[in-house]
Design a protein around this motif. Structure first.
Motif, PDB file in Angstrom:
ATOM      1  N   SER A 137      10.444  31.019 -50.448  1.00 51.45           N
ATOM      2  CA  SER A 137       9.717  30.050 -49.646  1.00 51.45           C
ATOM      3  C   SER A 137       9.133  30.776 -48.433  1.00 51.45           C
ATOM      4  CB  SER A 137      10.674  28.922 -49.229  1.00 51.45           C
ATOM      5  OG  SER A 137       9.945  27.865 -48.673  1.00 51.45           O
ATOM      6  N   TRP A 138       8.712  30.020 -47.438  1.00 48.92           N
ATOM      7  CA  TRP A 138       8.108  30.662 -46.270  1.00 48.92           C
ATOM      8  C   TRP A 138       8.855  30.218 -45.010  1.00 48.92           C
ATOM      9  CZ3 TRP A 138       5.311  28.577 -50.251  1.00 48.92           C
ATOM     10  CH2 TRP A 138       5.150  27.202 -50.228  1.00 48.92           C
ATOM     11  N   PRO A 139       8.741  31.017 -43.948  1.00 45.33           N
ATOM     12  CA  PRO A 139       9.524  30.719 -42.747  1.00 45.33           C
ATOM     13  C   PRO A 139       9.101  29.400 -42.094  1.00 45.33           C
ATOM     14  CG  PRO A 139       8.570  32.923 -42.639  1.00 45.33           C
ATOM     15  CD  PRO A 139       7.936  32.237 -43.797  1.00 45.33           C
ATOM     16  N   GLY A 140      10.054  28.797 -41.394  1.00 40.62           N
ATOM     17  CA  GLY A 140       9.791  27.559 -40.665  1.00 40.62           C
ATOM     18  C   GLY A 140      10.115  27.750 -39.195  1.00 40.62           C
ATOM     19  N   VAL A 141       9.385  27.066 -38.339  1.00 37.35           N
ATOM     20  CA  VAL A 141       9.569  27.261 -36.895  1.00 37.35           C
ATOM     21  C   VAL A 141       9.592  25.916 -36.181  1.00 37.35           C
ATOM     22  CG1 VAL A 141       7.081  27.616 -36.525  1.00 37.35           C
ATOM     23  CG2 VAL A 141       8.685  28.499 -34.865  1.00 37.35           C
TER      24      VAL A 141
ATOM     25  N   ARG B 175      20.017  24.693 -52.910  1.00 37.66           N
ATOM     26  CA  ARG B 175      19.366  25.187 -51.697  1.00 37.66           C
ATOM     27  C   ARG B 175      18.716  24.067 -50.886  1.00 37.66           C
ATOM     28  NH1 ARG B 175      15.881  29.926 -54.663  1.00 37.66           N
ATOM     29  NH2 ARG B 175      17.586  31.377 -55.007  1.00 37.66           N
ATOM     30  N   TYR B 176      18.567  24.317 -49.614  1.00 35.39           N
ATOM     31  CA  TYR B 176      17.768  23.441 -48.758  1.00 35.39           C
ATOM     32  C   TYR B 176      16.397  24.097 -48.586  1.00 35.39           C
ATOM     33  CZ  TYR B 176      22.042  20.964 -47.295  1.00 35.39           C
ATOM     34  OH  TYR B 176      23.194  20.222 -47.257  1.00 35.39           O
ATOM     35  N   TYR B 177      15.365  23.444 -49.084  1.00 34.85           N
ATOM     36  CA  TYR B 177      13.995  23.942 -48.881  1.00 34.85           C
ATOM     37  C   TYR B 177      13.315  23.187 -47.739  1.00 34.85           C
ATOM     38  CZ  TYR B 177      14.200  26.422 -53.345  1.00 34.85           C
ATOM     39  OH  TYR B 177      14.537  27.267 -54.362  1.00 34.85           O
ATOM     40  N   GLY B 178      13.625  21.912 -47.611  1.00 30.88           N
ATOM     41  CA  GLY B 178      12.970  21.096 -46.597  1.00 30.88           C
ATOM     42  C   GLY B 178      13.822  20.962 -45.347  1.00 30.88           C
ATOM     43  N   SER B 179      13.163  20.653 -44.254  1.00 28.22           N
ATOM     44  CA  SER B 179      13.896  20.413 -43.002  1.00 28.22           C
ATOM     45  C   SER B 179      14.610  19.073 -43.088  1.00 28.22           C
ATOM     46  CB  SER B 179      12.914  20.356 -41.832  1.00 28.22           C
ATOM     47  OG  SER B 179      12.287  21.590 -41.681  1.00 28.22           O
TER      48      SER B 179
ATOM     49  N   PHE C 191      17.109  31.739 -44.894  1.00 28.11           N
ATOM     50  CA  PHE C 191      16.765  30.471 -44.248  1.00 28.11           C
ATOM     51  C   PHE C 191      15.245  30.342 -44.241  1.00 28.11           C
ATOM     52  CE2 PHE C 191      20.816  31.743 -42.477  1.00 28.11           C
ATOM     53  CZ  PHE C 191      21.546  30.571 -42.447  1.00 28.11           C
ATOM     54  N   ASN C 192      14.754  29.184 -44.603  1.00 29.75           N
ATOM     55  CA  ASN C 192      13.314  28.962 -44.573  1.00 29.75           C
ATOM     56  C   ASN C 192      12.931  27.618 -43.974  1.00 29.75           C
ATOM     57  OD1 ASN C 192      12.023  31.317 -45.848  1.00 29.75           O
ATOM     58  ND2 ASN C 192      13.315  30.792 -47.565  1.00 29.75           N
ATOM     59  N   ALA C 193      13.771  26.617 -44.151  1.00 30.10           N
ATOM     60  CA  ALA C 193      13.431  25.292 -43.628  1.00 30.10           C
ATOM     61  C   ALA C 193      13.379  25.356 -42.094  1.00 30.10           C
ATOM     62  CB  ALA C 193      14.476  24.277 -44.071  1.00 30.10           C
ATOM     63  N   ALA C 194      12.360  24.752 -41.517  1.00 33.02           N
ATOM     64  CA  ALA C 194      12.239  24.771 -40.054  1.00 33.02           C
ATOM     65  C   ALA C 194      13.466  24.104 -39.436  1.00 33.02           C
ATOM     66  CB  ALA C 194      10.976  24.037 -39.642  1.00 33.02           C
TER      67      ALA C 194
END
Lengths: 355, 258
Positions: free
Chosen positions: A30-34, A114-118, A73-76
């Motif tokens: 996935s992609w990083p979250g901020v 996994r947790y993909y979403g915030s 970790f990827n979810a913001a």
């Protein structure tokens, strides 16, 4: 001969591992979250969640102490009203941290994937979507209150009007649950997988975008379709719809930005073209809409529908965050894990962690 | 080039999936049959080539060379090569199809993982790899359930909390049977040679290696291997090259041959 045979078998096995296993393993999932508060930015990027000083761009802390590349970790990360920072990763664990120093408050280990979403954090609850098909509802102390199983993975954060929680899943359905009990109030099956969060519109309307480029307006009270597909996007839709100045904004994977009349779903303003895929929902910051594109452009639309582009670096897949006059992007495929820029395109700092 | 092959496989799998009741397990089975049909001429050549080589290795001439040069490995190898040349047999002829099969297996594994797209980045790559973008979106997510397994994950059957890798065991057993029954029994009058030792090692190593793959990788690959093994048996049987007696214990086999 036996040695030769063993070598051949060993070589083939190594090749198999290299081609089959490692090729998959090296690719980010996935992609990083901020996210950000007034003092720090929090970026979930690979093996760590980092807290970064907004004035200096220097690392304040990282979590966990030891890296685990297998469980990124990827979810913001999400800040709660009582001052917790909720982070969730591929290790199936939801963690509450102290945003000041990254120390652990509590962990929830009840998920199976996994947790993909915030998560969505309300005044009293945390709603965590997981790839194990479940939405977990926890108290702010991390105790499980209820869980609800969809038919497929849930990749995006739910939304809530206080009474109910709404979310879409890869099973093509939109679910409305009682926020306190998790009881199903209604569900509505649409035409394709739902990858993004939903958006509230006027008078209890709920907007949903689906992967195959359709947009739906549902009545949040009953799930009834108010309008469906008066327009189809030219490409797939990954990003959540956004209401901005009484218009509904939709972006597709070709980089086209559509402005719809939320009451009827018809296009109300000319399309804009960002020339590159937009994967995540735009940010509303200082009276403008800010998008990140796959080719590393910050695309800005002001209230008068005028576009402006600023070239940054990397691939801007994740949704940006804002703090004061800083827009924060967590790009992929570049040296910096986090970029802080102004709307004028001035880069204040870039953060790359020390090894 | 590699990406193009994986994309081609992925699209083929999805097209089969689309037209066969949207069952990915069925798509893998049909895809395996398709691949076997396409590579059958190559396989038939391999079987014949292997047979020719094995007949040569069972000949009196081969046995004489073994005896004559048993203490001089270099000379033995040279004489064997001469015999191969004389009889028009390529010692590597039987290896070629195996080397063709392996990249197919690797590409299939990546295609299965790509098609099942269990993460956002995988889905992003998948949506760009497919030929029919719009229609494809309606198929996502693909149904990864086949019988009792999730084709995108290594398979286990849980009994009393213990995960039993049933599919890996089936892979190992079918690979063992397939390897064992397609090797002609050795000529008892010839002394045991390197080729026989190599065959014997292959009979043990191949099931272990394939079983390990099935244990570790997504179960879609195991389905491919099992179907492939069964189809190999059919192919060998059609050419009359299956030696079921190889499965009997050595003593019973010798009794039977008498």
């Amino acid at each position: 001969m036996k040695t030769k045979l063993s070598l051949i078998v060993l070589a083939l096995a190594s090749l198999a591992l290299l081609v089959s296993g490692c090729a998959q393993g090296l690719m980010p999932s996935s992609w990083p979250g901020v996210t950000a508060d007034a003092e720090r930015a929090y970026v979930a990027a690979g093996p760590f969640v980092y807290a970064v000083n907004l004035n200096t761009g220097a690392e304040v802390w990282h979590f966990p102490e030891k890296a685990s590349t297998a469980n990124p970790f990827n979810a913001a990360p999400v800040l709660t009203v009582d001052g917790q920072l909720i982070v969730a990763g591929f290790n199936k664990v939801l963690s509450s941290l102290d945003p000041a120093d990254g120390s652990l408050n509590w962990e929830f280990e009840g998920a199976h994937d996994r947790y993909y979403g915030s998560v969505l954090a309300t005044e009293s609850m945390i709603y965590a979507p997981n790839a194990d098909y479940n939405l977990y509802a926890l108290t702010l102390d991390g105790d499980l209150v209820w869980q609800f199983a969809a038919e497929q993975a849930i990749w995006a954060a739910p939304v809530s009007d206080g009474e109910r929680v709404y979310f879409g899943a890869l099973d093509r359905r939109v679910y409305a649950l009682d926020a306190q009990t998790g009881a199903l109030v209604w569900e509505q099956t649409l035409n394709s997988a739902i990858l993004a969060s939903l958006a509230f519109g006027p008078e209890g309307t709920l907007f949903v975008s689906t992967l195959n480029g359709s947009v739906f307006a549902l009545d949040s009270r009953s799930g009834r379709t108010i309008w469906a597909q008066p327009f189809d996007a030219e490409n797939q839709i990954w990003a959540a719809p956004v209401m901005f100045h009484d218009n509904l904004y939709i972006v597709d994977m070709a980089g086209l930005i559509y402005t719809l009349d939320p009451a009827r779903g018809e296009e109300s303003l000319p399309r804009l073209d960002a020339d590159s895929a937009i994967v995540s929902a735009p940010l509303i910051a200082n009276e403008v809409l800010v998008f990140g594109t796959e080719e590393g452009t910050m695309f800005i639309i002001d209230q008068a529908h005028n576009p402006q582009t600023v070239r940054l670096s990397g691939q801007l897949y994740g949704a940006p965050a804002v703090s004061g006059d800083l827009i924060l992007f967590a790009p992929l495929e570049t040296d910096d894990l986090l970029l802080a820029v102004t709307l004028e395109g001035i880069q204040r700092w870039g953060f790359s962690p020390e090894d | 080039m590699w990406e193009a092959i994986v994309n081609f496989f992925t699209n083929t799998l999805i097209i089969i999936y689309q037209y066969t009741g949207q069952n990915f397990g069925v798509a893998i089975v049909l895809f395996t049959i398709l691949i076997r049909l396409l590579t059958h001429p190559l396989m038939a050549r391999q079987i014949k080539s292997t047979q020719k080589m094995q007949e040569l290795q069972q000949s009196k001439e081969w046995g004489d060379i073994q005896k004559k040069y048993k203490d001089n490995r270099e000379q033995l190898a040279q004489e064997q090569m001469k015999l191969y040349q004389k009889e028009g047999v390529s010692p590597f002829g039987s290896c070629l199809p195996t080397f063709v099969q392996l990249p197919i297996m690797f590409a299939l594994y990546q295609s299965v993982m790509r098609a099942l797209a269990s993460s956002p980045m995988q889905l992003l790559i998948l949506t760009r790899a497919v030929w029919t973008n719009g229609e494809m979106s309606n198929l996502i997510p693909l149904n990864s359930q086949f019988l009792w397994m999730n084709l995108g994950q290594p398979e286990r059957i849980y009994i009393a909390g213990l995960g039993i890798p049933l599919l890996a065991l089936i892979v190992a057993v079918t690979t063992f049977i397939q390897t064992k029954v397609t090797m002609p029994p050795p000529n008892p009058t010839n002394p045991p040679d390197q080729a026989a030792a190599m065959n014997s090692s292959m009979t043990m190593m191949m099931p272990l290696m394939m079983g390990y793959f099935a244990l570790t990788f997504a179960s879609g690959l195991a389905v491919y291997i099992i179907v492939g093994n069964l189809l190999s048996l059919v192919q060998y049987a059609l050419l009359g090259r299956v030696y079921w007696s190889n499965l009997l214990p050595k003593s019973k086999r010798q009794e039977k041959s008498k």
